[in-house]
Design a protein around this motif. Structure first.
Motif, PDB file in Angstrom:
ATOM      1  N   LEU A   3       6.855  28.966 -30.008  1.00  0.00           N
ATOM      2  CA  LEU A   3       7.373  27.759 -30.307  1.00  0.00           C
ATOM      3  C   LEU A   3       6.097  27.027 -31.402  1.00  0.00           C
ATOM      4  CD1 LEU A   3       9.055  26.334 -27.097  1.00  0.00           C
ATOM      5  CD2 LEU A   3      10.329  26.992 -29.459  1.00  0.00           C
ATOM      6  N   SER A   4       6.835  26.214 -32.335  1.00  0.00           N
ATOM      7  CA  SER A   4       6.196  25.109 -32.717  1.00  0.00           C
ATOM      8  C   SER A   4       5.623  24.059 -32.034  1.00  0.00           C
ATOM      9  CB  SER A   4       7.107  24.356 -34.136  1.00  0.00           C
ATOM     10  OG  SER A   4       6.444  23.266 -34.684  1.00  0.00           O
ATOM     11  N   VAL A   5       4.441  23.888 -32.295  1.00  0.00           N
ATOM     12  CA  VAL A   5       3.743  22.761 -31.410  1.00  0.00           C
ATOM     13  C   VAL A   5       4.274  21.267 -31.505  1.00  0.00           C
ATOM     14  CG1 VAL A   5       1.423  23.617 -30.742  1.00  0.00           C
ATOM     15  CG2 VAL A   5       1.917  22.200 -32.768  1.00  0.00           C
ATOM     16  N   SER A   6       5.034  21.332 -32.677  1.00  0.00           N
ATOM     17  CA  SER A   6       5.764  19.832 -32.916  1.00  0.00           C
ATOM     18  C   SER A   6       6.968  19.559 -32.148  1.00  0.00           C
ATOM     19  CB  SER A   6       5.917  19.944 -34.630  1.00  0.00           C
ATOM     20  OG  SER A   6       6.896  20.760 -34.963  1.00  0.00           O
ATOM     21  N   LYS A   7       7.483  20.612 -31.541  1.00  0.00           N
ATOM     22  CA  LYS A   7       8.814  20.850 -30.699  1.00  0.00           C
ATOM     23  C   LYS A   7       8.436  20.489 -29.309  1.00  0.00           C
ATOM     24  CE  LYS A   7      11.830  23.583 -33.484  1.00  0.00           C
ATOM     25  NZ  LYS A   7      12.662  24.637 -33.514  1.00  0.00           N
ATOM     26  N   ILE A   8       7.234  20.659 -28.777  1.00  0.00           N
ATOM     27  CA  ILE A   8       6.785  20.444 -27.371  1.00  0.00           C
ATOM     28  C   ILE A   8       6.259  19.060 -27.151  1.00  0.00           C
ATOM     29  CG2 ILE A   8       5.061  21.416 -25.733  1.00  0.00           C
ATOM     30  CD1 ILE A   8       5.196  23.928 -27.477  1.00  0.00           C
ATOM     31  N   LYS A   9       6.640  18.498 -25.997  1.00  0.00           N
ATOM     32  CA  LYS A   9       6.263  17.155 -25.397  1.00  0.00           C
ATOM     33  C   LYS A   9       5.313  17.504 -24.244  1.00  0.00           C
ATOM     34  CE  LYS A   9      10.550  16.487 -25.192  1.00  0.00           C
ATOM     35  NZ  LYS A   9      11.986  16.306 -25.127  1.00  0.00           N
ATOM     36  N   PRO A  10       4.355  16.570 -24.377  1.00  0.00           N
ATOM     37  CA  PRO A  10       3.615  16.603 -22.634  1.00  0.00           C
ATOM     38  C   PRO A  10       4.476  16.055 -21.739  1.00  0.00           C
ATOM     39  CG  PRO A  10       2.760  15.008 -24.299  1.00  0.00           C
ATOM     40  CD  PRO A  10       4.049  15.545 -25.253  1.00  0.00           C
ATOM     41  N   SER A  11       4.299  16.597 -20.590  1.00  0.00           N
ATOM     42  CA  SER A  11       4.932  16.030 -19.439  1.00  0.00           C
ATOM     43  C   SER A  11       4.115  14.540 -19.255  1.00  0.00           C
ATOM     44  CB  SER A  11       4.860  16.731 -18.221  1.00  0.00           C
ATOM     45  OG  SER A  11       5.384  16.153 -17.165  1.00  0.00           O
ATOM     46  N   PRO A  12       4.929  13.532 -19.069  1.00  0.00           N
ATOM     47  CA  PRO A  12       4.283  12.229 -18.659  1.00  0.00           C
ATOM     48  C   PRO A  12       3.833  12.350 -17.318  1.00  0.00           C
ATOM     49  CG  PRO A  12       6.607  11.507 -19.075  1.00  0.00           C
ATOM     50  CD  PRO A  12       6.335  13.372 -19.279  1.00  0.00           C
ATOM     51  N   LEU A  13       4.336  13.297 -16.456  1.00  0.00           N
ATOM     52  CA  LEU A  13       3.565  13.364 -15.140  1.00  0.00           C
ATOM     53  C   LEU A  13       2.230  13.762 -15.140  1.00  0.00           C
ATOM     54  CD1 LEU A  13       6.660  14.740 -13.083  1.00  0.00           C
ATOM     55  CD2 LEU A  13       5.507  12.624 -12.748  1.00  0.00           C
ATOM     56  N   ASN A  14       2.080  14.673 -15.987  1.00  0.00           N
ATOM     57  CA  ASN A  14       0.668  15.117 -16.285  1.00  0.00           C
ATOM     58  C   ASN A  14      -0.363  14.362 -16.277  1.00  0.00           C
ATOM     59  OD1 ASN A  14      -1.039  18.014 -16.638  1.00  0.00           O
ATOM     60  ND2 ASN A  14      -1.571  16.812 -18.157  1.00  0.00           N
ATOM     61  N   GLN A  15      -0.148  13.405 -17.345  1.00  0.00           N
ATOM     62  CA  GLN A  15      -1.013  12.175 -17.453  1.00  0.00           C
ATOM     63  C   GLN A  15      -1.236  11.447 -16.182  1.00  0.00           C
ATOM     64  OE1 GLN A  15      -0.859  10.122 -21.179  1.00  0.00           O
ATOM     65  NE2 GLN A  15      -2.397   8.603 -20.315  1.00  0.00           N
ATOM     66  N   SER A  16      -0.112  11.257 -15.509  1.00  0.00           N
ATOM     67  CA  SER A  16      -0.132  10.062 -14.273  1.00  0.00           C
ATOM     68  C   SER A  16      -0.816  10.656 -13.213  1.00  0.00           C
ATOM     69  CB  SER A  16       1.364   9.795 -13.739  1.00  0.00           C
ATOM     70  OG  SER A  16       2.176  10.795 -13.109  1.00  0.00           O
ATOM     71  N   VAL A  17      -0.855  12.103 -13.160  1.00  0.00           N
ATOM     72  CA  VAL A  17      -1.818  13.110 -12.088  1.00  0.00           C
ATOM     73  C   VAL A  17      -3.192  13.281 -12.531  1.00  0.00           C
ATOM     74  CG1 VAL A  17      -1.732  15.102 -10.743  1.00  0.00           C
ATOM     75  CG2 VAL A  17       0.480  14.080 -11.051  1.00  0.00           C
ATOM     76  N   TYR A  18      -3.430  13.729 -13.627  1.00  0.00           N
ATOM     77  CA  TYR A  18      -4.594  14.224 -14.394  1.00  0.00           C
ATOM     78  C   TYR A  18      -5.318  13.159 -15.314  1.00  0.00           C
ATOM     79  CZ  TYR A  18      -2.911  18.102 -11.506  1.00  0.00           C
ATOM     80  OH  TYR A  18      -2.251  18.915 -10.418  1.00  0.00           O
ATOM     81  N   GLY A  19      -4.692  12.356 -15.829  1.00  0.00           N
ATOM     82  CA  GLY A  19      -5.272  11.442 -16.750  1.00  0.00           C
ATOM     83  C   GLY A  19      -5.078  11.976 -18.247  1.00  0.00           C
TER      84      GLY A  19
END
Length: 183
Positions: A3-19
């Motif tokens: 998949l194109s990296v431009s189609k992928i979104k980071p999970s907001p939960l990841n930042q809330s847990v791991y910074g």
């Protein structure tokens, strides 16, 4: 599938847990990906949110700016409910070395997850979940630590959150707990 990296979104939960991910913490991974490519596919939910592989995703987005080989990444799509996303995210980071802050964040999310799944009211404070032995024990077991350590970390975080980031580099968990109890 790729998949194109431009189609992928980071999970907001990841930042809330791991910074927030920084270039410094992924420098070695960036070099490895530059040299060998992405060895393990990212795991995405049906909305193309990254559930596992945020650091690999971060590196590929950076590398894609200078090398077109990294514009596409291997990925696996999994049907994951919104409720279960946190469990998959934490499970996929089980082997990771974590800071005390990250452990506290995992515990908070898991207390909420298991508390809600067992029919606990969601309008109750976290104090109820902390004192609820079965939920606390389950979270401690899941995180591979004692319920006493989880309870102490959560207590410290509630009363003096700044000190959590100093555990264990500058102060032990027990010393921090005793210090906070005196306040």
């Amino acid at each position: 599938m790729n998949l194109s990296v431009s189609k992928i979104k980071p999970s907001p939960l990841n930042q809330s847990v791991y910074g927030t991910i920084t270039d410094g913490e992924v420098a070695d991974l960036m070099e490895s990906i530059r040299e060998l490519g992405v060895l393990t596919p990212l795991t995405l939910n049906q909305d193309y949110e990254c559930i596992s592989g945020h650091r690999r995703f971060y590196c590929c987005k950076k590398l894609a700016k200078e090398d077109k080989r990294f514009e596409q990444v291997p990925a696996v799509i999994k049907e994951i409910s919104a409720e279960d996303t946190i469990l998959f995210l934490i499970e996929s980071n089980r082997q990771r070395d974590k800071t005390s802050r990250q452990k506290v964040n995992e515990a908070k999310h898991l207390l909420e997850y298991y508390g809600n799944r067992r029919g606990a009211r969601t309008d109750l404070t976290s104090d109820y979940l902390i004192t609820s032995g079965k939920v606390r024990d389950r979270v401690a077991e899941y995180l591979g630590t004692s319920h006493n350590s989880i309870s102490r970390l959560l207590y410290i975080d509630e009363h003096y959150p700044e000190i959590v980031d100093q555990i264990p580099q500058h102060i032990s968990l027990n010393q921090a707990y005793l210090q906070v109890k005196k306040i």
